[in-house]
Structures are given as structure tokens and as C-alpha cells.
Scaffold this active site. Structure first.
Site, mmCIF file in Angstrom:
data_model
loop_
_atom_site.group_PDB
_atom_site.id
_atom_site.type_symbol
_atom_site.label_atom_id
_atom_site.label_comp_id
_atom_site.label_asym_id
_atom_site.label_seq_id
_atom_site.Cartn_x
_atom_site.Cartn_y
_atom_site.Cartn_z
ATOM 1 N N ASP A 119 0.860 -1.167 0.000
ATOM 2 C CA ASP A 119 0.000 0.000 0.000
ATOM 3 C C ASP A 119 0.909 1.233 0.000
ATOM 4 O O ASP A 119 2.117 1.133 0.249
ATOM 5 C CB ASP A 119 -0.897 -0.026 1.243
ATOM 6 C CG ASP A 119 -1.716 1.240 1.393
ATOM 7 O OD1 ASP A 119 -2.413 1.619 0.438
ATOM 8 O OD2 ASP A 119 -1.626 1.863 2.461
ATOM 9 N N ASP B 211 -0.148 5.309 0.851
ATOM 10 C CA ASP B 211 -0.372 6.329 1.874
ATOM 11 C C ASP B 211 -0.454 5.718 3.264
ATOM 12 O O ASP B 211 -1.256 4.822 3.516
ATOM 13 C CB ASP B 211 -1.680 7.092 1.585
ATOM 14 C CG ASP B 211 -1.652 7.825 0.265
ATOM 15 O OD1 ASP B 211 -0.830 8.732 0.106
ATOM 16 O OD2 ASP B 211 -2.452 7.474 -0.619
#
Length: 235
Positions: free
Chosen positions: A11, A13
Site C-alpha cells: 500500500d 499512503d
């Protein structure tokens, strides 16, 4: 001997880079412009989710009803403001993230970035990461506007595995948000969770840590050995 994953899916952010605060600032600014104040609980509920869901959480928190056109405009405003903050304030790494990404690449493992963020903003972060590392460390990138369904649906992670040509059960997902962790587990992948803004309960196939600092290939192999907990959704 513990087996290394065939691929590591990251992932973006809040997992690799400290950009969640920019999304939060943009959301708080939008709430103020609408005449309200977004609660900390509502902000936490938007972490890792789509802009549509984030807007709906915000409106419910403020007790507002907005049209579809207004929602689209509000979402664009938040994205634009987040992009401005990325450009002016910088894109710092999360603790241990740079070392982990570099170690995974040096080991020759396949990698993908899987983010709910739209391509136009993800490319800003990708350029920053590539400039810092001297090369793009990802074999594939899957963004929020390039998938049939967003996290917590497993579609983004299954799409990344398909692009890489690897079995989902041989992958490790690295995530910070609850929706991302749910998506990784639903894809039939082992998940390393490093939650920062949301509480994440234990689950089969999930390994939780406070930080990526100190995480290397042996730790990823241990995550893979602890999962996955289920067959990919739809199989």
C-alpha cells in the site's frame, strides 16, 4: 527453511509514505469550508477508503446532504489540495519503509504498489520514491481509478497478482488501513499490518507490527508462513 514470498504488494499512503496527514488536512479544510468541523473519529473512518466513501463519511459527520455533482467537486478539491501539499511539504518515508522496499528489490522479489489513490497523485509519490532510490522499485502499480472495485474489495490485490503472474497465496501484502488489510486477506494473501491511524483487530493470516522498522526478508517470510487464511474471493 522458511520460504520467501514470490511477491510483496505495498500500500502507499500511511504505509510507505507519510501522506495520510495531507489527506486529513485537505478533508478538515473542506469541512471548514462547508461550515463544520470533521471529527477525529470520522477522519479515522476515511483512512484507506475511496473518495466517494470519504465524502459520505464527512457529510454524515457534518449532518449534510450534498448532490452527486457537489460530491464530485468536493472530492476533486480534496485531491487537488492533497497534491499541493505533496508538492510543497514533501513526501517523507514511513519508518523502515525505505529500507524494506530497497531490501525486497535487492533480493529480486517481484513488487507492486497497490493504492486507492488515483493515478495522477500516485505518480507524484512514485516519482519521489524513484528519485530517492535511484530507480522505480515496483514491477507494477495499481491505482484506485484503475480497478473494478476498491479496497476492501480484493480486486486491486488480485489485479496486481495477475499482472505480476504470481499465485495470490505466495504474496505478502503490506498495509496500514483496515480496509486494505481486509482486501489483502480476502485476496487470499498473507498480510503484514502496520496500523497508524486506525485500530486493527487480530485476524487469521494477519501479522501486526507497530512499524516497518526492522522488517526484512526473514520477517516477510514469517508473515507468509502465518497465512494466507483463506482462498481468494471468487475462487
Amino acid at each position: 527453511m522458511t520460504k520467501s514470498p514470490a511477491a510483496v504488494l505495498f500500500d502507499m499512503d500511511g504505509t510507505l509514505v507519510e501522506t495520510e496527514e495531507y489527506w486529513g488536512e485537505a478533508m478538515f479544510e473542506l469541512a471548514a469550508s462547508l461550515g463544520g468541523r470533521m471529527s477525529a473519529e470520522a477522519r479515522a473512518a476515511t483512512v484507506g477508503t475511496s473518495m466517494r466513501n470519504s465524502m459520505q463519511v464527512l457529510y454524515a459527520d457534518l449532518g449534510l446532504t450534498r448532490s452527486e455533482e457537489q460530491l464530485q467537486a468536493d472530492a476533486r478539491r480534496v485531491e487537488d489540495r492533497t497534491g499541493e501539499l505533496m508538492a510543497t511539504a514533501g513526501i517523507p518515508w514511513r519508518p523502515g519503509a525505505r529500507e524494506l522496499v530497497g531490501g525486497v528489490r535487492a533480493a529480486g522479489l517481484a513488487t507492486a504498489l497497490v493504492t486507492t489513490t488515483p493515478r495522477r497523485l500516485a505518480d507524484v509519490v512514485l516519482a519521489s520514491i524513484a528519485a530517492d532510490l535511484g530507480a522505480d522499485p515496483f514491477d507494477a502499480t495499481v491505482c484506485g481509478d484503475e480497478v473494478p472495485a476498491r479496497k476492501p474489495d480484493p480486486a486491486p490485490y488480485l489485479q496486481a497478482a495477475a499482472v505480476l503472474g504470481v499465485d495470490p497465496g505466495t504474496c505478502v501484502v503490506v498495509e496500514d488501513s483496515l480496509v486494505g488489510i481486509i482486501a489483502g486477506l480476502a485476496a487470499g494473501m498473507a498480510v503484514l499490518g502496520v496500523p497508524a491511524l486506525q485500530p486493527v483487530p487480530p485476524a487469521p493470516g494477519l501479522t501486526l507490527r507497530d512499524t516497518l522498522a526492522g522488517v526484512g526478508l526473514p520477517e516477510l517470510a514469517a508473515v507468509l508462513a502465518a497465512g494466507p487464511a483463506m482462498e481468494p474471493a471468487g475462487c
